[in-house]
Scaffold this active site. Sequence first.
Site, mmCIF file in Angstrom:
data_model
loop_
_atom_site.group_PDB
_atom_site.id
_atom_site.type_symbol
_atom_site.label_atom_id
_atom_site.label_comp_id
_atom_site.label_asym_id
_atom_site.label_seq_id
_atom_site.Cartn_x
_atom_site.Cartn_y
_atom_site.Cartn_z
ATOM 1 N N PHE A 1 0.704 -1.164 -0.106
ATOM 2 C CA PHE A 1 0.014 -0.164 -0.005
ATOM 3 C C PHE A 1 0.888 1.351 0.077
ATOM 4 O O PHE A 1 1.953 1.356 0.785
ATOM 5 C CB PHE A 1 -0.948 0.095 1.401
ATOM 6 N N ASP B 1 1.819 -4.422 8.836
ATOM 7 C CA ASP B 1 0.819 -3.532 8.600
ATOM 8 C C ASP B 1 -0.531 -4.308 8.443
ATOM 9 O O ASP B 1 -0.715 -5.107 7.536
ATOM 10 C CB ASP B 1 0.879 -2.602 7.251
ATOM 11 N N TYR C 1 -10.808 1.672 10.321
ATOM 12 C CA TYR C 1 -11.974 1.812 9.697
ATOM 13 C C TYR C 1 -12.440 1.068 8.640
ATOM 14 O O TYR C 1 -13.582 1.248 7.888
ATOM 15 C CB TYR C 1 -11.817 3.420 9.190
ATOM 16 N N LYS C 2 -11.719 -0.011 8.546
ATOM 17 C CA LYS C 2 -12.169 -1.086 7.199
ATOM 18 C C LYS C 2 -13.059 -2.428 7.873
ATOM 19 O O LYS C 2 -14.123 -2.049 8.442
ATOM 20 C CB LYS C 2 -10.884 -1.727 6.446
ATOM 21 N N ARG D 1 -12.339 -3.987 -7.161
ATOM 22 C CA ARG D 1 -12.056 -4.797 -5.899
ATOM 23 C C ARG D 1 -13.289 -4.962 -5.184
ATOM 24 O O ARG D 1 -13.881 -3.895 -4.968
ATOM 25 C CB ARG D 1 -10.935 -3.904 -5.075
#
Lengths: 421, 421
Positions: free
Chosen positions: B130, B207, B232-233, B381
């Site tokens: 990422f 991560d 937040y995912k 995605r």
Amino acid sequence: MDLSRAAAEAADATDPLAGFRARFTGTDDDGPDRLLYLDGNSLGRLPRETPAAVARAVEQEWGQGLVGSWRDWVQQSGRIGDVLAEGVLGARPGEVLVGDTTSVDLYKLLVAAADARPGRDVLVCCADDFPTDRYIVAGVAPARGMTVREVEAHIDTGLELDVLARALDERVAVVVLSQVAYRSGALVDIAEVTRLAREAGALVVWDLSHAAGAVPADLTAAGADLAVGCTYKYLNGGPGSPAFLYVRRELQEQLRQPIWGWFGQRDQFAMGTAYDPADGVDRFAVGTPPVLAMAAVEVGARLSAEAGIERLAAKGRALTELVIALADEWLGGHGVAVASPREPARRGSHVSLAHPQAWQLTQALIDRGVVPDFRTPDRLRLGPAPLYTRFVDVWDAMDRLRTVLGDRSHESYPTERSRVT
Amino acid sequence: MDLSRAAAEAADATDPLAGFRARFTGTDDDGPDRLLYLDGNSLGRLPRETPAAVARAVEQEWGQGLVGSWRDWVQQSGRIGDVLAEGVLGARPGEVLVGDTTSVDLYKLLVAAADARPGRDVLVCCADDFPTDRYIVAGVAPARGMTVREVEAHIDTGLELDVLARALDERVAVVVLSQVAYRSGALVDIAEVTRLAREAGALVVWDLSHAAGAVPADLTAAGADLAVGCTYKYLNGGPGSPAFLYVRRELQEQLRQPIWGWFGQRDQFAMGTAYDPADGVDRFAVGTPPVLAMAAVEVGARLSAEAGIERLAAKGRALTELVIALADEWLGGHGVAVASPREPARRGSHVSLAHPQAWQLTQALIDRGVVPDFRTPDRLRLGPAPLYTRFVDVWDAMDRLRTVLGDRSHESYPTERSRVT
């Protein structure tokens, strides 16, 4: 100076900011036993608009808008920054960004500033500055092979410019300094310090935490280069609300902060291979800002901007003037000494009173519906926030303090500190 | 595999997590035109408990409790950290802290880890990781005179362990790596990578952003040293909600992070002269955490912990298996290729589909009530979040995608990217 309660009532009657009080929760009760909150310099009160603004962010923006709301959220840091720039800080659009904590923002700007002064190996800070400022400086210096030069400030009256001037030489890269000292409320002149630092070739990172929303920073007029500050005190952004950072426009492209996160990247969602910092103040962003907390900051920032920083500062000077006058008149005989600058132009919107039993006095006042705070070693700190504190609130709070000192009820409280402020 | 809609309905009927769906907003509509949200891997849905929890933090804790609420708020970072440690991450109490952003937390742990490996001058990261991970590494390395060694990963199937092993030698100080790759969903084995790194004398900072709440991290069992991740995912903490960091207990006293803020200080409110880091994981804190945003994180963390990470992962594997099977069955003839690992144990809870017009397909799907997201260069995605996505939701979403591809309606959409995800 007329120190009667009637005079305080008269001052409230002509206060141009009087209407703002009703825009905060907890201000309905006007009875003699009401809560007198004089700790807005630690955590500002809740604006009445905030619950709905936060609920809208939670329920509509997040709950219904879901990821589509990022169209607006990506504007939030800069939009609130612009409100603060224009309405509170005297800066230009595109110079202020909201996000991260004051400590992280200070770290970013301090490292960026030190990088911009290669060959210099000294960081200057004030021995009496707020702990996080001193700690951040103490951490950055050894990691870069630099040393810290601490300048002494008077615990009551703050930093003298000639003391600072003597600490500035060709070795100094950066000065970190608070505009308003957290304990005494002493105010330093941003323009003068900036001029002194610039003569020595150093940059200044200002901490405006105890100043923003209480006194003007006038950053553009003062020629200030870099600043950070918190939004949960006089800006009423809520507990731990995200901080702001300011970088003078002309410096933005020259500086690079050390934490290269994707929110500081040009064309962020292209997710490019190499870090390429965004233009302007956005390059000082790092990660995804806490959107729900930001919604509360926006309400607070707009309220202070609407009130106007000059009016806020004028009222703050008058309120603290009343604290000082009543302390002199009523409390001197009880061993209380004013531990803040007496000259109105030399202080922010809080006043400290020194007393050997300040900790017990703080506890006794809390039990009597007055919320001040305690600061080491022996200070009772009173912060009448100009947006919602009235002159009669100050008068009544000082009256309750006089009563406690008179009946010595504070002496029954334990001496150890155990409360978090 | 029975790919009928009835089979998907049957899978929902026996889903042990089925009851959690009703605990999120936006799940009432069961009609054929309902919103099919497959972007919980970007921003999780709003739990029904969250508005009240946030309102309580705003109105009672802040509005009424004012500074007195700090008694509870100072516990928040560690309390939520412990919920995540036990219920989601497989870590021990006192090893996880919530606050700051993922990027800032990664910076802190990366610098701390590099400091703990003096004499080594290489940081390893993955070329396909990422952006913020790569950017943080890219920023830290030159500031310390270190170089970055990027290991290649397959864009669809992720990092092979032998590729990583070849990059590890006595020069490597730290490896930064995502457990689940953000684009492909490819999963790497934390225990194996930790073992390889340890053999080479390096530390790994994980991560877990695209993994936490979707697959087990089992940090203690894997012997992991350091990790960060976003909430937040799959953890449904809200837009930009504060991140978590993990430091293995035995390492905590050996490490010192670079941003010395007052929330990392021992006996913080004594406001002592010198920085003296707190014991335990608290030393990795910096500034005042955004309390209102943290209230939302707590609800989300508790929901995932209640569901149980093994059950979440099992359902995630089954949901993504269905995505892959339907893509193979329906979409292969339309030029869609599965761009994620086919082996269930090698992926997280999202799947990428490659198609030359993936950007237009994304827009067409959004207009038909399906929310996926687009990732460069040509990836659609799909992230079915196991807490609230049903098998029929996946079936219907894939059916709508089949319809778009069949009638080629996506071809009428512009090709340039203009939407923020």
